[in-house]
Every structure is written in structure tokens, then in C-alpha cells.
Design a protein around this motif. Structure first.
Motif, PDB file in Angstrom:
ATOM      1  N   ASP A 225     -25.281   5.298  30.553  1.00  0.00           N
ATOM      2  CA  ASP A 225     -24.552   4.280  31.053  1.00  0.00           C
ATOM      3  C   ASP A 225     -23.247   3.864  30.011  1.00  0.00           C
ATOM      4  OD1 ASP A 225     -26.070   4.008  33.357  1.00  0.00           O
ATOM      5  OD2 ASP A 225     -27.325   2.526  32.193  1.00  0.00           O
ATOM      6  N   VAL A 226     -23.077   4.616  29.175  1.00  0.00           N
ATOM      7  CA  VAL A 226     -21.620   4.507  28.405  1.00  0.00           C
ATOM      8  C   VAL A 226     -20.568   4.878  29.055  1.00  0.00           C
ATOM      9  CG1 VAL A 226     -20.800   4.827  26.097  1.00  0.00           C
ATOM     10  CG2 VAL A 226     -23.108   4.403  26.465  1.00  0.00           C
ATOM     11  N   GLN A 227     -19.567   4.202  29.320  1.00  0.00           N
ATOM     12  CA  GLN A 227     -18.546   4.556  29.872  1.00  0.00           C
ATOM     13  C   GLN A 227     -17.632   5.340  28.966  1.00  0.00           C
ATOM     14  OE1 GLN A 227     -16.119   1.724  32.303  1.00  0.00           O
ATOM     15  NE2 GLN A 227     -14.381   2.748  31.808  1.00  0.00           N
ATOM     16  N   ASP A 228     -17.214   6.595  29.147  1.00  0.00           N
ATOM     17  CA  ASP A 228     -16.166   7.376  28.347  1.00  0.00           C
ATOM     18  C   ASP A 228     -16.624   7.587  27.039  1.00  0.00           C
ATOM     19  OD1 ASP A 228     -14.600   7.919  30.867  1.00  0.00           O
ATOM     20  OD2 ASP A 228     -13.734   6.059  30.370  1.00  0.00           O
ATOM     21  N   PRO A 229     -17.864   8.116  26.539  1.00  0.00           N
ATOM     22  CA  PRO A 229     -18.081   8.341  25.131  1.00  0.00           C
ATOM     23  C   PRO A 229     -16.979   9.512  24.743  1.00  0.00           C
ATOM     24  CG  PRO A 229     -19.504   9.588  26.671  1.00  0.00           C
ATOM     25  CD  PRO A 229     -18.874   8.585  27.423  1.00  0.00           C
TER      26      PRO A 229
ATOM     27  N   SER B  91      -0.961  12.504   3.738  1.00  0.00           N
ATOM     28  CA  SER B  91      -2.593  12.635   3.714  1.00  0.00           C
ATOM     29  C   SER B  91      -3.309  11.261   4.438  1.00  0.00           C
ATOM     30  CB  SER B  91      -2.841  12.457   2.455  1.00  0.00           C
ATOM     31  OG  SER B  91      -4.402  12.632   2.336  1.00  0.00           O
ATOM     32  N   VAL B  92      -3.749  11.557   5.613  1.00  0.00           N
ATOM     33  CA  VAL B  92      -4.435  10.464   6.146  1.00  0.00           C
ATOM     34  C   VAL B  92      -5.994  10.427   5.586  1.00  0.00           C
ATOM     35  CG1 VAL B  92      -5.288   9.503   8.441  1.00  0.00           C
ATOM     36  CG2 VAL B  92      -2.958  10.927   8.238  1.00  0.00           C
ATOM     37  N   ASP B  93      -5.996   9.822   4.793  1.00  0.00           N
ATOM     38  CA  ASP B  93      -7.301   9.870   4.027  1.00  0.00           C
ATOM     39  C   ASP B  93      -8.632   9.634   4.792  1.00  0.00           C
ATOM     40  OD1 ASP B  93      -5.675  10.454   1.961  1.00  0.00           O
ATOM     41  OD2 ASP B  93      -6.191   8.518   0.607  1.00  0.00           O
ATOM     42  N   GLU B  94      -8.541   8.791   5.531  1.00  0.00           N
ATOM     43  CA  GLU B  94      -9.900   8.539   6.419  1.00  0.00           C
ATOM     44  C   GLU B  94      -9.216   7.926   7.745  1.00  0.00           C
ATOM     45  OE1 GLU B  94     -13.667   5.651   6.006  1.00  0.00           O
ATOM     46  OE2 GLU B  94     -12.160   5.714   4.468  1.00  0.00           O
ATOM     47  N   THR B  95     -10.077   8.642   8.684  1.00  0.00           N
ATOM     48  CA  THR B  95     -10.111   8.458   9.970  1.00  0.00           C
ATOM     49  C   THR B  95     -11.158   7.940  10.810  1.00  0.00           C
ATOM     50  OG1 THR B  95      -7.992   9.911  10.108  1.00  0.00           O
ATOM     51  CG2 THR B  95      -8.802   9.025  12.116  1.00  0.00           C
ATOM     52  N   ILE B  96     -11.358   6.801  11.411  1.00  0.00           N
ATOM     53  CA  ILE B  96     -12.464   6.490  12.177  1.00  0.00           C
ATOM     54  C   ILE B  96     -12.266   6.579  13.722  1.00  0.00           C
ATOM     55  CG2 ILE B  96     -14.299   4.798  12.682  1.00  0.00           C
ATOM     56  CD1 ILE B  96     -13.840   3.527   9.868  1.00  0.00           C
ATOM     57  N   ILE B  97     -12.816   7.373  14.254  1.00  0.00           N
ATOM     58  CA  ILE B  97     -12.865   7.678  15.700  1.00  0.00           C
ATOM     59  C   ILE B  97     -13.875   7.194  16.689  1.00  0.00           C
ATOM     60  CG2 ILE B  97     -11.833   9.038  17.610  1.00  0.00           C
ATOM     61  CD1 ILE B  97     -11.294  10.970  15.265  1.00  0.00           C
ATOM     62  N   LYS B  98     -13.772   5.846  17.642  1.00  0.00           N
ATOM     63  CA  LYS B  98     -14.772   5.614  18.441  1.00  0.00           C
ATOM     64  C   LYS B  98     -14.494   5.570  19.885  1.00  0.00           C
ATOM     65  CE  LYS B  98     -15.541   1.730  15.757  1.00  0.00           C
ATOM     66  NZ  LYS B  98     -15.006   1.164  17.077  1.00  0.00           N
ATOM     67  N   PRO B  99     -15.292   5.778  20.748  1.00  0.00           N
ATOM     68  CA  PRO B  99     -14.938   5.015  21.862  1.00  0.00           C
ATOM     69  C   PRO B  99     -14.633   3.728  22.303  1.00  0.00           C
ATOM     70  CG  PRO B  99     -17.313   5.637  22.095  1.00  0.00           C
ATOM     71  CD  PRO B  99     -16.626   6.012  20.610  1.00  0.00           C
ATOM     72  N   VAL B 100     -13.849   3.097  23.093  1.00  0.00           N
ATOM     73  CA  VAL B 100     -13.584   1.715  23.161  1.00  0.00           C
ATOM     74  C   VAL B 100     -15.071   1.015  23.478  1.00  0.00           C
ATOM     75  CG1 VAL B 100     -12.771   0.014  24.919  1.00  0.00           C
ATOM     76  CG2 VAL B 100     -11.368   2.000  24.191  1.00  0.00           C
ATOM     77  N   ALA B 101     -15.849   1.808  24.162  1.00  0.00           N
ATOM     78  CA  ALA B 101     -17.491   1.096  24.401  1.00  0.00           C
ATOM     79  C   ALA B 101     -18.161   0.756  23.178  1.00  0.00           C
ATOM     80  CB  ALA B 101     -18.040   2.033  25.547  1.00  0.00           C
ATOM     81  N   GLN B 102     -17.763   1.664  22.064  1.00  0.00           N
ATOM     82  CA  GLN B 102     -18.544   1.313  20.836  1.00  0.00           C
ATOM     83  C   GLN B 102     -17.735   0.599  19.621  1.00  0.00           C
ATOM     84  OE1 GLN B 102     -19.082   4.973  18.530  1.00  0.00           O
ATOM     85  NE2 GLN B 102     -21.143   4.221  18.128  1.00  0.00           N
ATOM     86  N   THR B 103     -17.899  -0.667  19.951  1.00  0.00           N
ATOM     87  CA  THR B 103     -17.254  -1.735  18.840  1.00  0.00           C
ATOM     88  C   THR B 103     -17.749  -1.865  17.633  1.00  0.00           C
ATOM     89  OG1 THR B 103     -18.451  -3.593  19.943  1.00  0.00           O
ATOM     90  CG2 THR B 103     -16.276  -3.245  20.898  1.00  0.00           C
ATOM     91  N   HIS B 104     -18.732  -1.345  17.267  1.00  0.00           N
ATOM     92  CA  HIS B 104     -19.552  -1.204  16.349  1.00  0.00           C
ATOM     93  C   HIS B 104     -20.330  -0.138  16.283  1.00  0.00           C
ATOM     94  CE1 HIS B 104     -22.036  -2.316  12.489  1.00  0.00           C
ATOM     95  NE2 HIS B 104     -20.872  -3.083  12.159  1.00  0.00           N
ATOM     96  N   PRO B 105     -20.502   0.702  14.937  1.00  0.00           N
ATOM     97  CA  PRO B 105     -21.401   1.745  14.864  1.00  0.00           C
ATOM     98  C   PRO B 105     -22.856   1.578  15.977  1.00  0.00           C
ATOM     99  CG  PRO B 105     -20.622   1.493  12.890  1.00  0.00           C
ATOM    100  CD  PRO B 105     -19.902   0.211  13.621  1.00  0.00           C
ATOM    101  N   TRP B 106     -23.374   0.223  15.509  1.00  0.00           N
ATOM    102  CA  TRP B 106     -24.862   0.050  16.354  1.00  0.00           C
ATOM    103  C   TRP B 106     -24.486  -1.110  17.696  1.00  0.00           C
ATOM    104  CZ3 TRP B 106     -25.254  -4.851  15.093  1.00  0.00           C
ATOM    105  CH2 TRP B 106     -25.137  -5.443  13.811  1.00  0.00           C
ATOM    106  N   ILE B 107     -23.219  -1.060  18.080  1.00  0.00           N
ATOM    107  CA  ILE B 107     -23.022  -2.188  19.124  1.00  0.00           C
ATOM    108  C   ILE B 107     -22.148  -1.275  20.117  1.00  0.00           C
ATOM    109  CG2 ILE B 107     -21.910  -4.259  20.082  1.00  0.00           C
ATOM    110  CD1 ILE B 107     -21.974  -5.586  17.327  1.00  0.00           C
ATOM    111  N   VAL B 108     -22.999  -1.009  21.296  1.00  0.00           N
ATOM    112  CA  VAL B 108     -22.555   0.037  22.321  1.00  0.00           C
ATOM    113  C   VAL B 108     -22.650  -0.675  23.662  1.00  0.00           C
ATOM    114  CG1 VAL B 108     -22.628   2.249  23.435  1.00  0.00           C
ATOM    115  CG2 VAL B 108     -23.050   2.138  21.013  1.00  0.00           C
ATOM    116  N   HIS B 109     -21.497  -0.932  24.401  1.00  0.00           N
ATOM    117  CA  HIS B 109     -21.594  -1.456  25.487  1.00  0.00           C
ATOM    118  C   HIS B 109     -22.028  -0.502  26.900  1.00  0.00           C
ATOM    119  CE1 HIS B 109     -20.547  -4.132  29.202  1.00  0.00           C
ATOM    120  NE2 HIS B 109     -19.991  -3.114  29.502  1.00  0.00           N
ATOM    121  N   ARG B 110     -23.104  -0.808  27.350  1.00  0.00           N
ATOM    122  CA  ARG B 110     -23.563   0.185  28.469  1.00  0.00           C
ATOM    123  C   ARG B 110     -23.411  -0.452  29.914  1.00  0.00           C
ATOM    124  NH1 ARG B 110     -26.559   4.183  25.925  1.00  0.00           N
ATOM    125  NH2 ARG B 110     -27.078   3.606  23.917  1.00  0.00           N
TER     126      ARG B 110
END
Length: 257
Positions: free
Chosen positions: A206-210, A231-250
Motif C-alpha cells: 500500500d505504499v504509493q510509488d516506493p 563533491s556531493v558528500d552525502e545524498t539521502i533519497i526517499k520516496p515522498v510516502a516516506q517522510t522519516h525512515p520509520w514513518i511510511v504513509h500507506r
């Protein structure tokens, strides 16, 4: 600048395969490395890249990688190989799973860097820049229940990358980390849950567009395509549905008035 020639590990599936394919599409030379020869051969037929079947936890295979890379003359390394095993509470996790995760994500990364760093340094003698890009995870910085071994391994891998960047100060080598969040690939969760497809599918239910492997690879190759001094030292990439590593909108993402 010299021709871009990158070694991509973990190239038989998922993000590694997607990076290899997109890199070739950009006109770069690629040496694709993974354990499964048959998958690498299919990738080679599709893209024309060079391939090497190797297990990065095996010292003999690392020696073969060093030899193949010397002939390839790399200007960059994209270290994707790694993975997770298990999602039990800490006290119920397997020492064997922890050992595998540290070998795959930490020791393997060190071994590859040890093998390729002299060659990358050599590639800069004409005034060019070289690059090392390592795929870690948002699990490297944010703990979550059931993630103890993977959190620990990816955190260690991140520290390895951060220290390497400091130690290469003054050299024309950019060291970059990419930390993906929720990415659907055909194998990552299957490996984590020992082939249990029901458990693997539930991660994305039920996660829209992981994110897809292609999404992450597009960001990675865009960064690699930047001028060598950027140098792009650090890049974090998440889907919009994941607003925090352990908060995922289903469920569906909906517009608000």
C-alpha cells in the motif's frame, strides 16, 4: 578530462545493475562486478559493458578484481554490493546474520577500496579527478526496531566513508555517500526474509510509488556526471510516502485544499 571508467559492484541486480546500465547509456565505460556470472553475462549482452564475476567477501576474488581493474584503468568506483538479513528484535537475531552483514557491507567495502584506491590515484596523474561513491542507507543514521544488525553494519560503513574522505584531503578524489530509503528491488527484502515473498511484499504494501532502482541510479549517475571538483558528500533519497525512515504513509497520497 580523461574518459570516465567506473567499476560498479553489486551489478547483477537492483541499484548496481541500474547504475551500470545508466552509466553505459551516458557513454561511460563500465566494469560490472557481482557474484552471479549468468546475470553479468546478460548485462554484458544488453549493454556491452565489461564484467567480472567475483565474491567481494573472498580475498582471492578481490585479488582477481585488482588485476582486472588494473587492465580497465578505472577513474571511479561505485560500491553498491551489500544487503540485510533478518528483522528480529536484537536479542533474537543471529550472530551468523550479523557476521554476514558486516562482511558484505563493511569488510567488503574496505577490501574493494584497498584494491582500487592505488588505481584511482594513478588515474589522477594527468590532472583529472577520480571518485568513490558508496551506497549506504538511511539505516546508517536512524535506528529502527528490527534493524539492529543492518543499522550497525551500515553505520560502520558510513563511518568508513567519512574517514576516507578526511584521509584523502589534498588529493583530487571525491568521496561520496548515497543513502537510500525505501527502494523496491526484486531481491533486497527477499534476501532479508530468507526468500519469504509474503514478508518481503509486506514491506511495500500500500505504499504509493516506493523508489525504484532506476530512480536511485538516476540520482547517482547525475551526481557522477557533475564536474570532478564538485563533491556531493552525502545524498539521502526517499520516496515522498516516506517522510522519516520509520514513518511510511500507506495508502494513496492525496491533495489537500
Amino acid at each position: 578530462m580523461s574518459e570516465k571508467r567506473i567499476v560498479v559492484t553489486g551489478a547483477s541486480s537492483g541499484i548496481g545493475e541500474a547504475v551500470a546500465r545508466q552509466a553505459v547509456e551516458r557513454g561511460w565505460r563500465v566494469l560490472a562486478v557481482a557474484r552471479r556470472a549468468e546475470r553479468l553475462e546478460a548485462l554484458q549482452r544488453d549493454t556491452g559493458c565489461e564484467i567480472l564475476a567475483a565474491d567481494l567477501t573472498d580475498e582471492g576474488d578481490i585479488a582477481r578484481l585488482a588485476e582486472a581493474a588494473a587492465a580497465f584503468r578505472p577513474t571511479g568506483l561505485v560500491q553498491v554490493a551489500g544487503g540485510a538479513k533478518g528483522a528480529a528484535p536484537l536479542a533474537e537475531t543471529s550472530i551468523d546474520d550479523w557476521r554476514w552483514m558486516f562482511e558484505a557491507n563493511v569488510i567488503g567495502t574496505k577490501r574493494v577500496i584497498d584494491a582500487l584506491l592505488p588505481l584511482l590515484r594513478e588515474s589522477t596523474r594527468d590532472g583529472s579527478y577520480a571518485e568513490i561513491m558508496v551506497v549506504t542507507s538511511i539505516a546508517a543514521t536512524v535506528p529502527y526496531t528490527g534493524g539492529s544488525g543492518y543499522n550497525a553494519a551500515k553505520s560502520a560503513e558510513k563511518q568508513l566513508v567519512d574517514v576516507l574522505r578526511l584521509e584523502l584531503a589534498g588529493e583530487p578524489i571525491r568521496v561520496m555517500e548515497v543513502a537510500p530509503g525505501m527502494v523496491w528491488t526484486e531481491e533486497f527484502s527477499l534476501v532479508r526474509f530468507e526468500g519469504d515473498k509474503e514478508k518481503a511484499d509486506a514491506v511495500y504494501k500500500d505504499v504509493q510509488d516506493p523508489l525504484s532502482a532506476d530512480d536511485v541510479a538516476r540520482v547517482m549517475t547525475d551526481i557522477l556526471a557533475l564536474p570532478g571538483h564538485v563533491s556531493v558528500d552525502e545524498t539521502i533519497i526517499k520516496p515522498v510516502a516516506q517522510t522519516h525512515p520509520w514513518i511510511v504513509h500507506r495508502g494513496p497520497l492525496t491533495a489537500k485544499d
